[in-house]
Design an enzyme around this catalytic site. Sequence first.
Site, PDB file in Angstrom:
ATOM      1  N   LYS A 248       0.870  -1.179   0.000  1.00  0.00           N
ATOM      2  CA  LYS A 248       0.000   0.000   0.000  1.00  0.00           C
ATOM      3  C   LYS A 248       0.907   1.229   0.000  1.00  0.00           C
ATOM      4  O   LYS A 248       1.647   1.467   0.955  1.00  0.00           O
ATOM      5  CB  LYS A 248      -0.918   0.010   1.224  1.00  0.00           C
ATOM      6  CG  LYS A 248      -1.903   1.184   1.212  1.00  0.00           C
ATOM      7  CD  LYS A 248      -2.864   1.106   2.381  1.00  0.00           C
ATOM      8  CE  LYS A 248      -4.079   2.013   2.256  1.00  0.00           C
ATOM      9  NZ  LYS A 248      -3.825   3.406   2.054  1.00  0.00           N
ATOM     10  N   ARG A 253      -4.051   8.191  -5.582  1.00  0.00           N
ATOM     11  CA  ARG A 253      -4.678   7.245  -6.503  1.00  0.00           C
ATOM     12  C   ARG A 253      -4.881   7.913  -7.850  1.00  0.00           C
ATOM     13  O   ARG A 253      -5.330   9.064  -7.925  1.00  0.00           O
ATOM     14  CB  ARG A 253      -6.040   6.846  -5.893  1.00  0.00           C
ATOM     15  CG  ARG A 253      -6.891   5.926  -6.719  1.00  0.00           C
ATOM     16  CD  ARG A 253      -6.678   4.514  -6.274  1.00  0.00           C
ATOM     17  NE  ARG A 253      -7.714   3.601  -6.730  1.00  0.00           N
ATOM     18  CZ  ARG A 253      -8.609   3.018  -5.927  1.00  0.00           C
ATOM     19  NH1 ARG A 253      -8.653   3.313  -4.638  1.00  0.00           N
ATOM     20  NH2 ARG A 253      -9.460   2.139  -6.415  1.00  0.00           N
ATOM     21  N   ARG A 268      -8.898  10.742  -7.292  1.00  0.00           N
ATOM     22  CA  ARG A 268      -9.957  10.149  -6.471  1.00  0.00           C
ATOM     23  C   ARG A 268     -11.222  10.991  -6.475  1.00  0.00           C
ATOM     24  O   ARG A 268     -12.328  10.499  -6.335  1.00  0.00           O
ATOM     25  CB  ARG A 268      -9.398  10.177  -5.084  1.00  0.00           C
ATOM     26  CG  ARG A 268      -9.388   9.205  -4.088  1.00  0.00           C
ATOM     27  CD  ARG A 268      -9.753   7.940  -3.940  1.00  0.00           C
ATOM     28  NE  ARG A 268     -10.726   7.840  -2.875  1.00  0.00           N
ATOM     29  CZ  ARG A 268     -10.423   7.574  -1.620  1.00  0.00           C
ATOM     30  NH1 ARG A 268      -9.191   7.386  -1.246  1.00  0.00           N
ATOM     31  NH2 ARG A 268     -11.381   7.468  -0.732  1.00  0.00           N
ATOM     32  N   PHE A 337      -2.074  -1.170 -10.296  1.00  0.00           N
ATOM     33  CA  PHE A 337      -2.579  -2.350  -9.593  1.00  0.00           C
ATOM     34  C   PHE A 337      -3.911  -2.876 -10.116  1.00  0.00           C
ATOM     35  O   PHE A 337      -4.405  -3.881  -9.632  1.00  0.00           O
ATOM     36  CB  PHE A 337      -2.652  -2.115  -8.081  1.00  0.00           C
ATOM     37  CG  PHE A 337      -3.429  -0.889  -7.661  1.00  0.00           C
ATOM     38  CD1 PHE A 337      -4.801  -0.838  -7.748  1.00  0.00           C
ATOM     39  CD2 PHE A 337      -2.750   0.218  -7.152  1.00  0.00           C
ATOM     40  CE1 PHE A 337      -5.513   0.267  -7.343  1.00  0.00           C
ATOM     41  CE2 PHE A 337      -3.455   1.352  -6.749  1.00  0.00           C
ATOM     42  CZ  PHE A 337      -4.836   1.373  -6.845  1.00  0.00           C
TER      43      PHE A 337
HETATM   44  P1  ATP Z   1      -6.155   5.729   3.464  1.00  0.00           P
HETATM   45  O1  ATP Z   1      -6.543   6.974   4.177  1.00  0.00           O
HETATM   46  O2  ATP Z   1      -5.859   4.551   4.331  1.00  0.00           O
HETATM   47  O3  ATP Z   1      -5.174   5.924   2.349  1.00  0.00           O
HETATM   48  P2  ATP Z   1      -8.439   5.897   1.900  1.00  0.00           P
HETATM   49  O4  ATP Z   1      -9.676   6.142   2.664  1.00  0.00           O
HETATM   50  O5  ATP Z   1      -7.792   7.014   1.182  1.00  0.00           O
HETATM   51  O6  ATP Z   1      -7.421   5.180   2.820  1.00  0.00           O
HETATM   52  P3  ATP Z   1      -8.949   3.266   1.074  1.00  0.00           P
HETATM   53  O7  ATP Z   1      -9.848   2.808   0.014  1.00  0.00           O
HETATM   54  O8  ATP Z   1      -9.339   2.963   2.435  1.00  0.00           O
HETATM   55  O9  ATP Z   1      -8.689   4.783   0.841  1.00  0.00           O
HETATM   56  O10 ATP Z   1      -7.525   2.634   0.853  1.00  0.00           O
HETATM   57  C1  ATP Z   1      -7.148   2.383  -0.421  1.00  0.00           C
HETATM   58  C2  ATP Z   1      -6.297   3.512  -0.923  1.00  0.00           C
HETATM   59  O11 ATP Z   1      -4.963   3.118  -0.833  1.00  0.00           O
HETATM   60  C3  ATP Z   1      -6.581   3.717  -2.375  1.00  0.00           C
HETATM   61  O12 ATP Z   1      -7.538   4.718  -2.578  1.00  0.00           O
HETATM   62  C4  ATP Z   1      -5.224   4.068  -2.963  1.00  0.00           C
HETATM   63  O13 ATP Z   1      -5.099   5.476  -3.039  1.00  0.00           O
HETATM   64  C5  ATP Z   1      -4.229   3.563  -1.947  1.00  0.00           C
HETATM   65  N1  ATP Z   1      -3.405   2.446  -2.427  1.00  0.00           N
HETATM   66  C6  ATP Z   1      -2.063   2.372  -2.314  1.00  0.00           C
HETATM   67  N2  ATP Z   1      -1.600   1.224  -2.790  1.00  0.00           N
HETATM   68  C7  ATP Z   1      -2.661   0.517  -3.252  1.00  0.00           C
HETATM   69  C8  ATP Z   1      -2.810  -0.754  -3.862  1.00  0.00           C
HETATM   70  N3  ATP Z   1      -1.768  -1.561  -4.094  1.00  0.00           N
HETATM   71  N4  ATP Z   1      -4.061  -1.155  -4.207  1.00  0.00           N
HETATM   72  C9  ATP Z   1      -5.130  -0.367  -3.979  1.00  0.00           C
HETATM   73  N5  ATP Z   1      -5.046   0.842  -3.392  1.00  0.00           N
HETATM   74  C10 ATP Z   1      -3.825   1.292  -3.025  1.00  0.00           C
END
Ligand code: ATP
Length: 572
Positions: A248, A253, A268, A337
Amino acid sequence: MAVKFSQMADVYQKLECITSGNQIRALLSDFFKTVPLAEIDIVSYLTLGQIASKYEDINLGMAEKMVLKAVANATEQPANRVNKLFRKLGDAGIVAEQLVGKRQRELSAREVFDTLHSIARTAGAGSQERKISYLSRLFTAASPLEARYLARIVIGQLRLGAGEKAILDSLALAYTGSKTAKTMLEHAYNVCPDIGIIAKTLVNKGLKGVSKINVQVFRPVQMMLAQRVDKISEIHRKMPGLMSAEEKYDGERIQAHAKGNTIILYSRRLDNITSQFPDVVAALRASIKAKDYIIEGEVVAVDKKGNLLPFQTLMARRRKYDVEAYARKVPVHLYVFDALLVNGRNYLRTAYPERRRTLERITKEGMIVKLARRKLCEKIDDVETFFNQVIQRGCEGIIAKSCAPGAYYTPGTRGWLWIKWKREYQKELADTFDLVVVGAFAGKGRRSGTYGALLCAAYNPETDTFETFCKLGTGFNDKELAQLPRKFPAIKQQPKNVSVSRLLKPDYWVAPATVIEVLGAEITKSPLHTAAGGLALRFPRFVRYRPDKRPEQATTTKEVIKMAVRVYTELR
Ligand code: ATP
């Protein structure tokens, strides 16, 4: 008969006076039933305060000052009188309403919509004057009430308390009367986040047409999200069998869309961020071999040796100017990914292992584009070992992805097919919160002249409101502290979609627009806050801004409840 803008203004006025979600939906659906089929899209956009879907990058480019100038022109008032009134009232909509005289002629919704598009298209030398002149022609024709909403639409502050979900529900109610239709519309909106297309398809082709709405290149898909667990061992319980533990990355994103020679990168928030990453665009061109595609990855800052750097470093790339220079200063990797569409084939309902294989097939890794590193694991011990390795490498943690046959790409959904496990979870409180700033308190002593604390809220998607969760005063450095009033300008009135307790009124209201990441020590019950009926975050600490998130993408009250399950049980 064509929809008159005055009809819309009447509905908006009524909407402003009601807070119940059901009443909002009833009122809107009654109104939608009267709208001619050919205009349902423009009515839907305008009711959201937009003239196109967000991803289309169509901006009116008129700030408050220009709107006030248009009011001054239309009403033949001296600019300083208009500005003075604005300083007193703090709402360009009310200023326009107070100054505009009797309606001169009937405005149709279509004319307003088309004129706003003409304003958006106006660019180049003298464009400010031409934009003002377009708008003042509308103000000249409008009634005071129409002027109120016209001004608010133009400055992007319509805020009727009817968000995307309310509009989708009301469309479903108006045109099908069935509850299942709501879920279908929501799903379609996740695949195609364009309210105009959804509304038009529903009225012209019915639910059958809506069910056929599909991914399309250059129309971003709402991104799939990950769930979280309290213990690493829970991952296995939620995701039995083979899983892929992926690194991660702590970056941003990106959803990359390509066809022929054109590549567009969406964030995003579904904003077009292509111009920020010329290096990534060039690298995609060299690395991805397909006629057309939609793929996803995380762009992350790296040092000269390719070591991963934190999110804050990447934020230096968010700029309008000196983009090329910063591309050299802050180099990045794009770790891809997922594949959502490749060579015309839609992969949303293809299981993750095949999506990954497809991605591998079309990707030739280079200096910038790389495949997200991963390890296929059957046992949780292997997941843990991988987690410990990736933390050493500077990753935030891992995302475990299900390899089950039904592990589809689920747009806009935080489901159990992806589970995240982060460094922070090993500390006392599981995870940070992404909260929306809705108010501020005046600073005292060393902080006089700036804000002493911010009032932060979680999002309740059921009611489309922001419910307060903590008062945040720590974690800012001196520079960040000094910038708070500029970053969060005060507005005159409490926004309609913000719920606060009588016991904790902020000194200033702030429009709920900015998301910040906050770390806290524990969640308690508190009469001071409204989150999930009275939950509060103790000892909150500012971590960073999250410009990649829209307010509706903040931590939800449901997630807060989940993290405070024990407290919540007590509450009931
Ligand atoms: P966080 O605040 O933990 O980053 P979030 O609320 O922004 O989480 P989540 O959907 O909970 O988003 O966590 C997935 C996020 O992690 C994705 O939106 C992406 O930006 C990031 N990410 C990083 N590496 C990966 C990966 N290998 N696969 C999917 N998402 C990933």
